[in-house]
Structure formats: C-alpha cells, structure tokens
Design an enzyme around this catalytic site. Structure first.
Site, PDB file in Angstrom:
ATOM      1  N   GLY A 229      -4.636  -4.386  -3.549  1.00  0.00           N
ATOM      2  CA  GLY A 229      -5.634  -3.336  -3.742  1.00  0.00           C
ATOM      3  C   GLY A 229      -4.907  -2.073  -4.122  1.00  0.00           C
ATOM      4  O   GLY A 229      -4.124  -1.547  -3.340  1.00  0.00           O
ATOM      5  N   HIS A 230      -5.090  -1.645  -5.351  1.00  0.00           N
ATOM      6  CA  HIS A 230      -4.434  -0.431  -5.815  1.00  0.00           C
ATOM      7  C   HIS A 230      -5.504   0.617  -6.098  1.00  0.00           C
ATOM      8  O   HIS A 230      -6.419   0.364  -6.874  1.00  0.00           O
ATOM      9  CB  HIS A 230      -3.649  -0.673  -7.104  1.00  0.00           C
ATOM     10  CG  HIS A 230      -2.648  -1.776  -7.013  1.00  0.00           C
ATOM     11  ND1 HIS A 230      -1.685  -1.826  -6.043  1.00  0.00           N
ATOM     12  CD2 HIS A 230      -2.456  -2.874  -7.771  1.00  0.00           C
ATOM     13  CE1 HIS A 230      -0.947  -2.912  -6.217  1.00  0.00           C
ATOM     14  NE2 HIS A 230      -1.403  -3.562  -7.255  1.00  0.00           N
TER      15      HIS A 230
ATOM     16  N   ASP B 242       0.813  -1.220   0.000  1.00  0.00           N
ATOM     17  CA  ASP B 242       0.000   0.000   0.000  1.00  0.00           C
ATOM     18  C   ASP B 242       0.847   1.271   0.000  1.00  0.00           C
ATOM     19  O   ASP B 242       0.461   2.298   0.557  1.00  0.00           O
ATOM     20  CB  ASP B 242      -0.968   0.011   1.205  1.00  0.00           C
ATOM     21  CG  ASP B 242      -1.828  -1.241   1.215  1.00  0.00           C
ATOM     22  OD1 ASP B 242      -2.250  -1.663   0.136  1.00  0.00           O
ATOM     23  OD2 ASP B 242      -2.055  -1.784   2.307  1.00  0.00           O
TER      24      ASP B 242
ATOM     25  N   LYS C 179       1.808   1.954  -5.197  1.00  0.00           N
ATOM     26  CA  LYS C 179       2.326   1.369  -6.440  1.00  0.00           C
ATOM     27  C   LYS C 179       1.379   1.623  -7.608  1.00  0.00           C
ATOM     28  O   LYS C 179       1.814   1.887  -8.729  1.00  0.00           O
ATOM     29  CB  LYS C 179       2.524  -0.150  -6.267  1.00  0.00           C
ATOM     30  CG  LYS C 179       3.519  -0.513  -5.192  1.00  0.00           C
ATOM     31  CD  LYS C 179       3.624  -2.018  -5.000  1.00  0.00           C
ATOM     32  CE  LYS C 179       2.389  -2.645  -4.384  1.00  0.00           C
ATOM     33  NZ  LYS C 179       2.158  -2.298  -2.983  1.00  0.00           N
TER      34      LYS C 179
ATOM     35  N   GLN D 158       1.713  -6.489  -3.392  1.00  0.00           N
ATOM     36  CA  GLN D 158       2.376  -6.613  -2.081  1.00  0.00           C
ATOM     37  C   GLN D 158       3.736  -5.890  -2.089  1.00  0.00           C
ATOM     38  O   GLN D 158       3.870  -4.914  -2.800  1.00  0.00           O
ATOM     39  CB  GLN D 158       2.534  -8.097  -1.682  1.00  0.00           C
ATOM     40  CG  GLN D 158       1.217  -8.791  -1.428  1.00  0.00           C
ATOM     41  CD  GLN D 158       0.472  -9.129  -2.703  1.00  0.00           C
ATOM     42  OE1 GLN D 158       1.002  -9.745  -3.598  1.00  0.00           O
ATOM     43  NE2 GLN D 158      -0.784  -8.722  -2.789  1.00  0.00           N
TER      44      GLN D 158
END
Ligand code: GDP
Ligand code: IMO
Ligand code: MG
Length: 432
Positions: A40-41, A13, A16, A228
């Site tokens: 989760g982006h 987080d 990225k 990740q």
C-alpha cells in the site's frame, strides 16, 4: 543511464511510494518487481491549482502517476486481476492516463483458491498466525515455487490454462475440502474467473525483461520499486514473520530481468522511527504513550488493511543491516517531521541479548526475539520543519539527528522527508 532500485529498509511503509513519485519525473520506466496487492503506497500530490490529491496504490507501480513514465509490472509480481482492473478504472475515473502500463507475461496470477487458503491458513494457525494481509500472496508464491502456478501468459491459451488449473486444483482442492473443510471451486469456475479480464489486459502484456534491457541499451532510466521491505524479505527478513517474496535489491534483478551488473544505485527508504504491521519481533516497539504519539502524529494506519501499525524508535542496527544486504548507496530518511516536539529522541544503537551486546543483527531468530534495545538519546526540536527545503532550513537539533543517524546507519542520507506531499522534501545530495 542507470537502473536504480528503491527498497524499504525496515518492515515496510517507509514512504517508498512518495520517494518513487518524487523521482518519477526524471525516469522513463518504474517497475514493480515483487509482491502484489499486499503493498500500500500513499502518494500525495499538490496540483497546479493548489489542491492536494491523495492516491492509494496497491498493485500498480507509483510511476503510473507520472506523465510520460512507463509503469511496468515485472515477472516477480503476483497479480490479482480484479484488483488490477479496479485500480486502473479508479485512476482513469480521476483523470490519470493508465494506457502506458505494461505487464510481464511471466508474472503469476492470484487465483481465488489462494485468497481463500491465505485466510483459512491464518485462522488455522491461531496464535502462531503471521498477520498476513489475506490477499493470497503467500499461497501464490508457494505455487510458483511448487511449479503449479498460473502465469499471465496462460490466460491467452484456454486449453493450457485449463490444464494448469486442473493440475493445481487436484492438490489444492483436496487441501481446501479435507483439511480446512471449505468448498473447493471447480475448474470451470476458476477458469471463467481468470478469463474475465483476459481480453482487456492482453494488449498490456509484454516480455518486460527484454523491454527494460533495451531501454537501458538506449540510455533510458529504469527505477525498480520494491513492495514490502528488507525485514519482510523471505530470505533476509525476520523469518517466518515475513512476506513470501524477495523485497531486497537482489529481488529487483530476479523480479525484473535486469542483471546485477546493470544496477547502478540502490536507494534505501528508512523512516525516522520504525513501524511494523502484523506479527513478529520488533525490538524498539513502544507500548506506551510515546508509541501512541507516533501512531497519531505519523498517521500510522495501514494503507491496505487499515490496521494500526505498531510503532517504535529508530533502530540503527536494522538500518545497517539493510545497508549491507541491499548495498544501499543513498538513504532517504522519511517522516522527520513526525519527531518534532519531543524533548529527547531515542535511537537504538545496538541490542543486549541475554547480557551480550550485539552491534549487528543477530542471525538466530531466538536471539532477535530477545533483543533489548540499547538507546542513545538525542536532543529534540520544537520548530515546525514542514517548510524546510534545504538542510540548513532544519533546526540545529534536527540537523544533528540526521547526521547522527547517518553515522550509525551505513550509508549517506541524501534526502529527508518533512511532510507527505511530493515537494515536502529536503534534498541533501541529488538522487539521480
Ligand atoms: P510505502 O508502503 O513505503 O510506500 O509507504 P506508505 O505509503 O504505506 O506509508 C507512508 C506514509 O507516510 C504515507 O501516508 C505517506 O503519504 C506518508 N509520508 C511519506 N513521507 C512522509 C514524510 O516525510 N512526512 C510525513 N508526515 N508523511 C510522509
Ligand atoms: P508496503 O509495500 C507493511 C506484512 C503483513 C504480514 C506479512 C505477511 O506497503 O511496505 P503477506 O500478506 O505479504 O503474506 O503478509 O507482511 N506486509 C506488510 N507490512 N507494508 C507492506 O507493504 C506489507 N506487505 C506485507 O502485515 O505481517
Ligand atoms: Mg505501505
């Protein structure tokens, strides 16, 4: 033209998704090479009409949002087919063209029994749980290593698919019923579930290793986007409190089929403070108002599970470690704006472990659990920096913070994030 990897330098987080999106317009391919829908982006785009569009991506590479760029799901990814289709449909409904997506024939598929196993194993572990995302990631990678996994290419030959599901369920069905007292799905059910979307995805499936190497031969640019991060990497992270894939620069090669010597640049994304989701050691974690402040101002709640993220100060020891493990050529320091308004900004420069100073990440897990941060205190700033676009636009103390952190972290800082949107970035050295 180059192959470039974007990797997370902390526990995930770091931003990225935004960094990938930022570079997206100058690259031809964006490849997701590890993980699955545990990622989760969040990508925030300012439209030409002056509106803000926010996208939360889990399985699809962030390059899907960039017109003209080909998004690729590489062989190192584990794919939840329902999530894939849901995410594609969701983007199409918002007017995003998803027709360029390419999926590796060798990527593994997350079957329902592995989602169940992920959740029941966590419950079984009780206080020893990892705090996984419960998406079946760990059990699916375990099947891959155990050589009982199901791959995308298996979906197009029902006889082979059935034989593989039978093989996997022979073992896993027993584990579900006899250890966890859960109903095991039948072979028929599992095969039917896996075949639901087979016809839809068939045209997207390719030999992506070949595709990407040919693209590099033609001089095109390939961006490899990690899910990740370094400290969650199964080899280099805070094992066992890690994910089950290779999230570091080495994983970008194995997870895409691009050989190491073709990799030109490794961009490490690092937040101006630190966060972590789930269990595991975190030396600079804050349990006081300062932590609450970072969580609130930084909106530190998980994109995937909505869980509040644990927050702490910048840790230069892990940044240096990430620089070393990944061969970081450039750091992007994100969320500097979140630190605005602090009297002093603490930065962890080393650890004290039972009276001994450690300048490098301790290799021993117990030592890392006992690491007490040694802080340096840098002067804060009060000015709103969200409009800064050049380094000189930043107030003197913010400039000094960036320079100090750069000195401690083992690679140059080439860009600084000053807000969530694509353009809220200070570029110090052009990234491509
Ligand atoms: P990822 O998993 O590394 O892609 O990161 P996430 O998207 O899960 O979390 C990063 C969050 O920070 C997202 O909500 C981004 O929109 C946001 N973000 C990224 N860069 C910046 C920045 O420079 N400033 C601020 N305020 N938010 C940012
Ligand atoms: P992005 O790509 C932060 C964490 C989980 C848990 C551990 C193992 O958005 O940076 P898993 O479901 O992967 O077996 O869970 O890893 N985790 C993440 N934390 N960001 C992520 O992804 C994460 N993906 C997994 O919280 O502690
Ligand atoms: Mg995330």
């Amino acid at each position: 033209m180059p192959a470039i990897a974007i990797i997370g330098a902390q526990w995930g987080d770091e931003g990225k998704g935004k960094a990938t999106d930022l570079l997206g317009s100058s690259v031809d391919y964006v490849v997701k090479f590890n993980g699955g829908n545990n990622a989760g982006h969040t990508v925030v785009i300012n439209t030409p009409e002056g509106k803000t569009e926010k996208y939360a991506l889990h399985l699809l590479p962030s390059g899907i949002l960039t017109p003209g760029c080909t998004p690729v799901i590489g062989n190192g990814v584990v794919v939840d087919l329902d999530v894939l289709i849901e995410e594609l449909d969701g983007l199409e409904a918002r007017g995003v063209d998803t027709s360029r997506l390419v999926i590796s024939a060798s990527a593994h598929v997350i079957a329902d029994y592995n989602r169940t196993l992920d959740k029941v194993t966590e419950r079984f572990l009780g206080s020893r749980r990892l705090g996984t995302t419960g998406r079946g990631i760990g059990p699916t990678y375990a099947d891959k290593m155990n050589r009982i996994g199901i791959r995308i290419q298996d979906l197009f030959d029902e006889k082979i698919l059935r034989a593989k599901v039978e093989g996997a369920l022979e073992l896993k069905g027993q584990v579900l019923t006899k250890i966890y007292n859960r109903r095991a799905p039948s072979v028929d059910e599992t095969v039917a579930e896996l075949l639901t979307h087979a016809d839809r995805i068939r045209p997207m499936v390719r030999d992506t290793g070949l595709l990407l190497n040919q693209a590099l031969d033609r001089g095109e640019t390939v961006l490899l986007e990690a899910g990740q991060a370094t400290l969650l990497d199964v080899d280099h992270g805070t094992y066992p409190f890690v994910t089950s894939s290779s999230a570091t620069a080495g994983g970008a090669c194995t997870g895409s089929g691009i050989p190491p010597m073709r990799m030109d640049q490794v961009i490490g994304i690092v937040k101006a403070y630190t966060t972590r989701v789930g269990e595991g050691p975190f030396p600079t974690e804050l349990f006081d108002d300062a932590g609450e402040h970072l969580r609130k101002v930084g909106a530190e709640f998980g994109t995937t599970t909505g869980r509040p993220r644990r927050c702490g100060w910048y840790d230069a020891v892990i940044a240096r470690y990430a620089a070393r493990v990944n061969g970081v050529t450039d750091f992007v320091l994100t969320k500097l704006d979140v630190l605005t308004g602090l009297e002093q900004v603490p930065v962890c420069v080393a650890y004290d472990v039972n009276g001994t100073r450690h300048d490098e990440m301790p290799v021993n897990q117990t030592d890392f659990h006992h690491a007490v941060p040694i802080y340096e205190f840098l002067p804060g700033w009060w000015e709103d920096i969200s409009g800064a676009r050049t380094f000189e636009d930043l107030p003197a103390n913010a400039q000094a913070y960036v320079r100090a952190v750069e000195q401690m972290s083992g690679a140059r800082i080439s860009a600084v994030g000053v807000g969530p949107s694509r353009d809220a970035t200070v570029v110090v050295h052009p990234l491509i």
